[in-house]
Enzyme design. Structure first.
Site: not given
Ligand code: ADP
Ligand code: MG
Length: 400
Positions: A38, A201, A354, A378
């Site tokens: 960043r 989510k 992230g 986000g």
């Molecule tokens: P980003 O930050 O890239 O947008 P998210 O915050 O939506 O991604 O998702 C990341 C999280 O999702 C990680 O902490 C990962 O451990 C969790 N995750 C992904 N698949 C699973 C799963 N099958 N069970 C539990 N946690 C999961």
């Protein structure tokens, strides 16, 4: 129309004080910056202003100090790092965001020099978008620039309230680059257009999914969100993180786009995330008492194969498993490597989020092996989803 810094005549910056909101929310480890992507992404804007004789004030948040001074979240290490990487005469640091010490330091700032303020979130007024704090910030400078793409979805004092108090409010080069790349992906993707969504989510991904579903040639769903879709199909998901409130929506999506959607066919499962020594691989159904923690090997192969058909566009958000646990990272690592190979073969690849960016690093895929690594988590998803980002909207509000 939103303007960017190069839209003002060059000489407008000479000896002017410019407040630049940057996103220097970098991972710190005992005062050491673990990763400075960043910071490097902000270089073009800072050097552009410095070279045109501006007195450049940089303002950022770091972590979540919640309105209190937390010494471990000081931006001082960032100032030291900027001193090494920027081609500017001097980088100064002041241990406050507003107030007498800042005003005092500003009187010594010469054209071309850079001053980094202390963590904005040490001030309770920042996240509250407090008008008094916004006014104090705005009083520091004559021109406002926002280059903090990762913070554009927040209406805070530094991204919103203070911006409103300037006649000249401009976007920096990073913000323009992010908007160009993400709008190209959303509106004019070179085909075939493939989208990979994982993570958790559905709510966070909803607007982006809604925008991308009608456009993507294929959507590959994995990670936590996939179980809601599997449950919508009537597949047993055990204790996996299903979001019941989204099952009706997932059913509609599957009815409408089934031909374009790929779901996991096998799963790495355990009784819970801590039972990493007792992982099992199952096909299709997840038994009661178990949860899916990663996509299985067959799914990985199917997904990677799909990503490598043709050289179009690939957008990826969301890890495909609980990748922080090494034993549950294989699916995510496989996809990161497939992305790198697709890019090497000529595809345009974009990664946002992230945790997804952290996962790409864990897979040891380099920045240069991906066409664009977004600095926005986000913010990039909301932008793709066509949601209004307050930090961007306020730049267009001006009456010019
Ligand atoms: P980003 O930050 O890239 O947008 P998210 O915050 O939506 O991604 O998702 C990341 C999280 O999702 C990680 O902490 C990962 O451990 C969790 N995750 C992904 N698949 C699973 C799963 N099958 N069970 C539990 N946690 C999961
Ligand atoms: Mg996340």
């Amino acid at each position: 129309m939103k303007r960017i810094i190069s839209d003002l005549p060059h000489d407008r910056y000479r000896e002017r004080t410019v407040l630049v909101r940057v996103d220097f929310n970098v991972p710190l480890d005992h005062g050491r910056i673990r990763e400075d992507y960043r910071l490097r992404q902000a270089i073009p804007t800072i050097e552009y202003l410095s070279q045109r004789g501006a007195k450049v004030i940089l303002a950022s948040h770091l972590g979540k100090p919640k309105g209190k001074v937390v010494p471990a979240l000081s931006l001082k290490p960032v100032a030291d790092r900027l001193g090494q990487i920027l081609r500017v005469p001097t980088v100064k640091f002041v241990e406050a965001a507003v107030g007498e010490s800042v005003k005092q330091t500003l009187t010594t700032l010469k054209p071309g020099e850079v001053l980094l303020l202390e963590n904005l979130r040490f001030e309770p007024g920042e996240e509250a978008n407090d008008p008094v704090f916004a006014k104090q910030l705005a009083a520091l400078a004559e021109i406002y620039v926002n280059d903090a793409f990762g913070t554009m979805h927040r209406a805070h004092a530094s991204t919103y309230g203070a911006a409103q108090l300037f006649t000249d409010r401009l976007a920096g080069f990073l913000v323009r680059k992010e908007m160009d790349v993400l709008s190209q992906v959303r509106d004019r993707p070179v085909r075939p257009f493939r989208v990979v969504v994982g993570g958790i989510k559905i709510k966070d991904k909803l607007s982006a999914l809604k925008a991308l579903l009608p456009k993507a040639d294929t959507i590959l769903l994995g990670g936590g969100i996939a179980y809601t879709f599997l449950a919508a199909q009537g597949v047993a998901t055990g204790d996996s993180p299903v979001e019941p409130e989204f099952i009706p929506w997932a059913k509609d999506v599957l009815a409408q786009y089934r031909k374009h959607i790929l779901l996991p066919e096998d799963h790495v499962i355990a009784a819970n995330a801590e039972q990493r020594d007792r992982l099992q691989l199952v096909h299709r159904e997840i038994p009661a008492g178990f949860m899916g923690l990663d996509i299985g090997r067959d799914t990985s192969l199917t997904f990677a194969h799909e990503l490598l058909q043709g050289t179009g566009t690939i957008f990826w958000n969301g890890p495909l498993g609980a990748f922080e646990v090494d034993e549950c990272a294989d699916g995510t690592v496989d996809i990161a490597r497939a992305m790198a190979l697709a890019h090497w073969r000529g595809a345009f690849t974009v990664v946002g989020g992230g945790d997804t960016v952290a996962a790409v690093r864990k897979a040891e895929v380099l920045e240069t092996e991906i066409s664009h690594v977004s600095t926005g988590g986000g913010a990039s998803l909301k932008f793709i989803g066509g949601e209004e980002l307050p930090g961007i909207a306020v730049l267009s509000e001006q009456s010019q």
